[in-house]
Every structure is written in structure tokens, then in C-alpha cells.
Design an enzyme around this catalytic site. Structure first.
Site, PDB file in Angstrom:
ATOM      1  N   ASP A 159      11.008 -17.661 181.248  1.00  0.00           N
ATOM      2  CA  ASP A 159      10.328 -17.327 182.501  1.00  0.00           C
ATOM      3  C   ASP A 159      11.310 -16.786 183.537  1.00  0.00           C
ATOM      4  O   ASP A 159      11.073 -15.745 184.166  1.00  0.00           O
ATOM      5  CB  ASP A 159       9.608 -18.559 183.060  1.00  0.00           C
ATOM      6  CG  ASP A 159       8.417 -18.971 182.208  1.00  0.00           C
ATOM      7  OD1 ASP A 159       7.849 -18.105 181.537  1.00  0.00           O
ATOM      8  OD2 ASP A 159       8.066 -20.163 182.219  1.00  0.00           O
ATOM      9  N   LYS A 189      -2.455 -28.179 192.779  1.00  0.00           N
ATOM     10  CA  LYS A 189      -1.190 -27.430 192.766  1.00  0.00           C
ATOM     11  C   LYS A 189      -1.423 -25.927 192.858  1.00  0.00           C
ATOM     12  O   LYS A 189      -0.550 -25.188 193.308  1.00  0.00           O
ATOM     13  CB  LYS A 189      -0.395 -27.743 191.494  1.00  0.00           C
ATOM     14  CG  LYS A 189       0.122 -29.174 191.405  1.00  0.00           C
ATOM     15  CD  LYS A 189       0.925 -29.376 190.134  1.00  0.00           C
ATOM     16  CE  LYS A 189       1.409 -30.824 190.009  1.00  0.00           C
ATOM     17  NZ  LYS A 189       2.136 -31.050 188.735  1.00  0.00           N
ATOM     18  N   GLU A 220     -25.393  10.455 161.993  1.00  0.00           N
ATOM     19  CA  GLU A 220     -26.492  11.313 162.437  1.00  0.00           C
ATOM     20  C   GLU A 220     -27.019  12.126 161.254  1.00  0.00           C
ATOM     21  O   GLU A 220     -26.255  12.715 160.490  1.00  0.00           O
ATOM     22  CB  GLU A 220     -25.956  12.243 163.526  1.00  0.00           C
ATOM     23  CG  GLU A 220     -26.971  13.157 164.172  1.00  0.00           C
ATOM     24  CD  GLU A 220     -26.348  13.974 165.302  1.00  0.00           C
ATOM     25  OE1 GLU A 220     -27.120  14.593 166.052  1.00  0.00           O
ATOM     26  OE2 GLU A 220     -25.098  13.989 165.435  1.00  0.00           O
ATOM     27  N   CYS A 264     -24.733  11.289 169.134  1.00  0.00           N
ATOM     28  CA  CYS A 264     -23.678  12.268 169.334  1.00  0.00           C
ATOM     29  C   CYS A 264     -23.545  12.787 170.762  1.00  0.00           C
ATOM     30  O   CYS A 264     -22.956  12.135 171.606  1.00  0.00           O
ATOM     31  CB  CYS A 264     -23.878  13.436 168.358  1.00  0.00           C
ATOM     32  SG  CYS A 264     -22.360  14.409 168.125  1.00  0.00           S
ATOM     33  N   LYS A 280     -32.662  11.596 170.155  1.00  0.00           N
ATOM     34  CA  LYS A 280     -31.545  12.264 170.828  1.00  0.00           C
ATOM     35  C   LYS A 280     -32.058  12.995 172.061  1.00  0.00           C
ATOM     36  O   LYS A 280     -33.053  13.728 172.003  1.00  0.00           O
ATOM     37  CB  LYS A 280     -30.874  13.245 169.868  1.00  0.00           C
ATOM     38  CG  LYS A 280     -29.563  13.834 170.368  1.00  0.00           C
ATOM     39  CD  LYS A 280     -28.889  14.618 169.248  1.00  0.00           C
ATOM     40  CE  LYS A 280     -27.523  15.129 169.653  1.00  0.00           C
ATOM     41  NZ  LYS A 280     -26.833  15.810 168.540  1.00  0.00           N
ATOM     42  N   GLU A 307       1.726 -22.387 182.853  1.00  0.00           N
ATOM     43  CA  GLU A 307       2.210 -23.567 183.566  1.00  0.00           C
ATOM     44  C   GLU A 307       1.333 -23.879 184.769  1.00  0.00           C
ATOM     45  O   GLU A 307       1.061 -25.045 185.074  1.00  0.00           O
ATOM     46  CB  GLU A 307       3.661 -23.342 183.998  1.00  0.00           C
ATOM     47  CG  GLU A 307       4.634 -23.275 182.837  1.00  0.00           C
ATOM     48  CD  GLU A 307       6.054 -22.964 183.255  1.00  0.00           C
ATOM     49  OE1 GLU A 307       6.973 -23.177 182.449  1.00  0.00           O
ATOM     50  OE2 GLU A 307       6.251 -22.502 184.406  1.00  0.00           O
TER      51      GLU A 307
END
Length: 631
Positions: free
Chosen positions: A354, A588, A45, A166, A112, A462
Site C-alpha cells: 500500500d 471509521k 440474421e 444489425c 428490423k 482495509e
């Protein structure tokens, strides 16, 4: 790699009230950014004058010098976009702005909106806010330039960004809200936020949360130590966050000019927003004006920037992240156990990582519910190819965690079953799956006997690959690992080991050192030699689900991320395996059991991922095969 842009933030060494020297410092940093193939450079700034000039902003000589320097900066810009803080005069008013420049032109002044005017700040003494703008364009040099807090800069229809300054970030309704809703993937904040104890940590949290709330990249560039120290101290904090994750940043309080880079892919932001119905439903509260710019230079990201950030890079943050995962898993299991009125937990313990994690989660669950750990029944079920090392690890782990241990060999039962179906005795898929199903049958029956729940051990990797047997290890009564990638399972077990006694720690590290294998066929090679590295598969799954990228984009990213680790050929081959298995194994995943969503990714058919089992991978494979890589 296509689609990545390098964003640079820089803190120039400031010469207060000396625009010429400040302009020189900024140009040096701009050349560095250009040489690094940056698409955009932002400096703080009021970087041309310094933020703390106070009543010197009422001096015409300072404002005129700043204007000349801004024109000089613009004249020296190329494809790299420069955003510089600048005091802009409009009539009798002065505005605090972020000036956007590219290709020797000024394209806009972002103004701003919120001016701090409390305690140490008195910005309204010199400046006016965006609400006081008398126009939406200002003559600067020989051109009319857009001005306002409603400017969305569109660089070649690939990178869209906005700027705020800002205090705007701290406000209840920052301009970045509307800019993000209008399509800005990047928000740049030019700041001169002073340093007080604890504020840097708060700023970081604010930047992180703003980037996450807006599903954007947020770059915060703060004024450095050479601002005036009359009443305030400035630390030059430079922060960049993407969708809630803060990227590595330079140290604060640099006494020389500093520059930092971060690579991001705007299309990732677009995909995340498309997948978020709440974000899609919102519209900007005000009309946003688009300002076209030329497309900036794309970059080849570093290996670090190309890697999917499944877990934090910082060791302390990673440890906390993994500990939180264990908390979520164990509390989820505790609630399920209570609601099901189950008395015990049944876990098949193989000696692999696992089942190790599942057993750890069960142990923490018992501690939460103030139950004796003996209510966990760990079942080791050695078969035709079970190794001595894994059996030893399983037995030692159950003893170390003080759970009830049973060993039930399955070889005789499986042999009898194979004989009953006239199997030829070859180590084929039937031979392997019969063992997996025998183990699940035992676990289910023990659960019935003991009024317990079978706790699943299979992980997300998996499930994605279908590397599990249908109606065997694919099934459980509750699966605590269902949303954890294999690479993350390793990290969580490692984090638990770090807080364990020496004996348990050494055991866990030994388990982690073993290759992945289902141990179903004597002498069979480890899993990763058959299907490729889980590290690669997890990378492909992350990009496929999180960002919806094309096969070409994902393969390019993998080749960059794993440069020197896996060859382009290995990446391509493993990706093809991933695509074939991911599409072909959806059946699955459709009947998968309940399991807590612990991370951002999940394949639950009841929530995160719904896909027909009949979908074909040919479209994806065709692009993958057509893409030429340098081997």
C-alpha cells in the site's frame, strides 16, 4: 447457483439459399446449447436462408421452404429459447425478423426497424421496415403471433430480453433503448454485418458502449464466412458484453459452425439500474408489449463467470487499466497539491504494497508537476515488531524512486507513552494502536514542518474491514488509495513494475511476494491468517456493494468462484468476519479523508456509501448461518 443464465451465440455453417440444410445446422447447435444448460441460443440474421440471397427473396419457393424449416425448428425446441433470423411474409410485404421460439412454439417476431440502403447495402429492395407493418399480430400456422419492434419477452419473470437486427444497433434511436427502459436485461442482435478492415474493432466498441449505456447484457451474433462473397465478406463476429465489459469470444472467420457461451445474472442488471437515478427517471418512448415465456433453465456458472471482474482478464487490457489508475491517482494528487499550496508530500513507507503504491503515485505526481522528487519525504518508522525485510525494502524503494528518506524509530516514544498511561506492557490493542497513532503524529508534524501534505496509504479493503487504527492510519490529508481494493493494489504495483528498470522491477516483485502484516506485535501471524484472505474479502465487498446480493447468493458465488482454492467452510467463515467488521467499523469510514474515486467502488461518506454506524449485521448473519453448504 440460483439466478444465473447461460446465453449462447452460434454461427452455423451456412448453405446459401438452402433452408433445410441450414435448419439441420441450427438444430445441431441447439442440441449443444441444451446440453450445456443454456437458457437461450441466438443465431444470425436471416440464418435460415442466408442474408445475401438478394433477389432470390422474391422467389416463393425459398420463402415457403424457410417457413417449413422455421416450423420444424420450433417443433424441436424445449426450455432453451431459440432466436433465429427469418424472412417473414405479411400480405404483399417481406420483413426481416428475429423469431423467438420455446417449448415447441413460436412466441413472437421482432422486426428490423432500420434497413440499410447505402453503398453495399440494398436491403430495401426486398424488405420493409417495422414502420410499414400493417398489423401487430400475424397468423402463422394455426396461431396469431405478436410481431413488431416493441416486443419484450419475459421468461418466467426472471429473464427479460428483446431483439433487434444489425443496422438497428447503428441507428440514432435503436429499439433496444425502449426495450431496456421497459425492463429487458438482455438485448440480442442478429446481424449480417460485413467485414472491412477496422470494422470488427468498431463493432466491439459499439457493443461495449451500448451494453454500458443500457446497463444490460448485449449479445451480437454476426453472419459467417459462408455468406456470398460476390461483393462482401462476412466474418462471423460473435460479441457478448455485460454493462460495458466484453466477455471472451471465439475467433472470427470460423470455417465450421461455432458456438460460444456466457453466464450472467439478470438481477445484477436490475440492481445496477435501481442504483442509477438517471436510468430510473427515463421511460420508453413507445408502448412495449410483454410476451410471456416459460422460465428457462438456470445454470451453475463457471468459476470464471462467477468471479467479480475487478480488472480485465486480458493481460494487455489489464496493463492499460492499471496504468490508467496510476494516471488518475497522480493527476488527482497533483491538483490537490497545487490547490492546497503544499510544497511537499509526506508518506509513511513501511515496505508493504500500500505504501509502495502511494510512493509511486507521489513520484508520478512530481513528474507531472516537473518538481524534483526530493520534495517527497518518505518516512520509515520502525517499531517493536518491524521486520528487517520490510525495513530494507522501504529503504531501497525510497532510494530507487529518488525521494528524500528519513528514518524515525518509534519504540522509545511509544514505550514512554505506554508508561505514562500505566499500561501493563502486554501486546494488546492499546499496545498496537499506540504505535499506529505515534506514526501518524510524526507524519502530521513533519507535514507541518515542511509545509506538506500527509499522503494516506490505506486501501479500500482495509477501510471496508476497519483494519486500521482510528485517528492513525485511518487518517491523512489526502488518501490516493482510498478506492482501490487490496487485490487491485497488487495489480497496479505489478503493472508499474513491468515498465520499470530491472533493479526496481525486482524490488517491487519482492515487495509483492511478502505476506500482509501491520508488524505491530513481535511474532504475530500475517493479517490473512487472522481475518481471512483479502481475495475473498474483496469478492464479498464487490458483490455486496455492486449488486446488493443476499448473503446466500454471495456465498454461493464465492464457493463456485474459488472452487479448489478455498473450501466452502473458509468462504463461510471469512464472509462472517467480513459482515461483522463491515457493519461494526462504519464509524471509521464516516470521518475518512478526501481521496479520489478511481474505480467503480468507493466507500466515501460524502458520495458512494452512506450508512449509519449503528446498523446491525444480524439480519445478514442469520441468513448466512442458516444456509447449508456442502463442506
Amino acid at each position: 447457483m440460483s439466478g444465473f443464465f447461460r446465453i449462447a451465440g452460434a454461427i452455423p455453417k451456412l448453405h446459401l439459399a438452402d433452408p433445410v440444410r441450414n435448419g439441420n445446422e441450427i438444430l445441431k447447435l441447439y442440441r449443444q446449447a441444451e446440453n450445456a444448460d443454456a437458457a437461450l441460443l441466438a443465431v444470425p440474421e436471416l440464418a435460415l436462408t442466408g442474408y445475401s440471397c438478394g433477389d432470390l427473396f422474391e422467389q416463393e419457393i425459398l420463402l415457403q421452404s424457410a417457413e417449413r424449416e422455421l416450423c420444424r425448428l420450433a417443433e424441436n425446441t424445449g426450455k432453451c429459447i431459440l432466436i433465429c433470423g427469418f424472412p417473414l411474409k405479411i400480405g404483399h410485404a417481406l420483413f426481416n425478423t428475429a423469431c423467438v421460439m420455446q417449448n415447441r412454439r413460436i412466441f413472437g417476431f421482432a422486426v428490423k426497424e432500420f434497413l440499410p440502403d447505402t453503398r453495399e447495402f440494398y436491403e430495401k429492395r426486398q424488405f420493409c421496415g417495422a414502420a410499414e407493418l400493417p398489423c401487430d399480430e400475424v397468423r402463422f400456422g394455426d396461431r396469431m403471433i405478436p410481431v413488431g419492434n416493441d416486443l419484450l419477452f419475459d421468461a418466467g419473470n426472471t429473464l427479460r430480453f428483446g431483439a433487434e437486427l444489425c443496422e438497428d444497433l447503428w441507428s440514432v434511436a435503436p429499439p433496444s433503448n425502449d426495450l431496456a427502459l421497459a425492463g429487458a436485461q438482455l438485448i440480442v442482435n442478429l446481424s449480417a454485418s460485413n467485414a472491412v478492415a477496422g470494422k470488427a474493432k468498431f463493432r466491439r466498441k459499439l457493443v461495449e458502449m451500448t451494453s454500458y449505456r443500457l446497463h444490460a447484457m448485449y449479445a451480437f451474433v454476426g453472419a459467417g464466412v459462408y455468406e456470398s462473397t460476390s461483393d462482401l465478406v462476412f466474418d462471423g463476429q460473435l460479441l457478448m458484453a455485460i454493462n460495458g465489459e466484453t466477455l471472451p469470444a471465439p475467433d472470427r472467420f470460423q470455417r465450421e459452425s461455432a458456438i460460444s457461451f456466457a453466464d450472467f445474472k439478470p438481477s445484477h442488471i436490475d440492481h445496477i439500474r435501481r442504483a442509477n437515478a438517471s436510468f430510473r427517471a427515463l421511460r420508453p418512448a413507445k408502448k412495449i408489449r410483454r410476451v410471456p415465456l416459460a422460465a428457462p433453465t438456470e445454470c451453475t456458472p463457471s468459476c470464471d463467470d462467477a468471479v467479480c471482474r475487478i480488472f480485465p482478464e486480458d493481460p494487455h487490457e489489464r496493463q492499460a487499466f492499471c496504468e490508467e489508475i496510476l494516471e488518475i491517482q497522480s493527476h488527482a494528487l497533483a491538483t490537490r497539491l497545487e490547490r492546497a499550496c503544499a510544497e511537499k508530500m509526506i508518506v509513511g513507507v513501511s515496505g508493504g504494497i500500500d505504501s509502495t503504491l502511494a510512493l509511486i503515485v507521489c513520484a508520478k505526481c512530481c513528474d507531472l508537476l516537473k518538481m524534483p522528487r526530493e520534495r517527497i519525504i518518505g518516512v520509515s518508522m520502525p517499531g517493536f515488531a518491524s521486520g528487517k525485510t520490510s525495513q530494507t525494502h522501504a529503504a531501497m524503494l525510497m532510494k530507487a524512486l529518488c525521494v528524500s528518506a528519513r528514518t524515525i524509530p518509534i519504540s522509545d516514544a511509544v514505550s514512554l507513552h505506554l508508561k505514562s498511561i500505566s499500561h501493563n506492557g502486554k501486546a494488546d490493542i492499546t499496545y498496537q494502536n499506540a504505535q499506529a497513532r505515534e506514526r501518524t503524529k510524526i507524519l502530521m508534524d513533519v507535514a507541518n514542518q515542511e509545509k506538506g501534505l500527509v499522503i494516506g496509504t490505506g486501501d479500500l479493503s482495509e477501510l471496508a474491514l476497519g483494519w486500521c487504527t482510528y485517528n492513525a492510519d485511518q487518517m491523512a490529508m489526502y488518501n490516493v488509495n482510498a478506492s482501490l481494493l487490496k487485490t487491485l493494489v497488487r495489480q497496479v504495483v505489478s503493472a508499474y513494475a513491468a515498465n520499470s528498470n530491472e533493479q526496481l522491477k525486482n524490488l517491487l516483485m519482492n515487495i509483492l511476494s511478502q505476506p500482509f502484516s501491520p508488524e505491530l506485535v513481535p511474532g504475530a501471524p500475517p493479517t490473512e491468517t487472522q481475518i481471512g484472505s483479502y481475495e475473498l474479502h474483496d469478492f464479498f465487498l464487490w458483490h455486496f456493494l455492486r449488486y446488493g446480493e443476499t448473503p446466500q447468493e454471495i456465498l454461493e458465488a464465492a464457493i463456485t468462484a474459488f472452487d479448489g482454492i478455498y473450501s466452502a467452510g473458509e468462504c463461510r467463515t471469512t464472509f462472517a468476519i467480513f459482515l461483522r467488521r463491515f457493519f461494526g467499523q462504519q464509524f471509521k469510514r464516516d470521518p475518512m479523508p478526501d481521496g479520489p474515486k478511481v474505480t467503480e467502488l468507493s466507500l466515501s461518506p460524502r458520495g458512494d456509501w452512506r450508512m449509519p454506524s449503528d446498523a446491525a449485521p444480524e439480519l445478514w448473519l442469520a441468513q448466512l448461518n442458516a444456509f447449508k453448504t456442502k463442506e
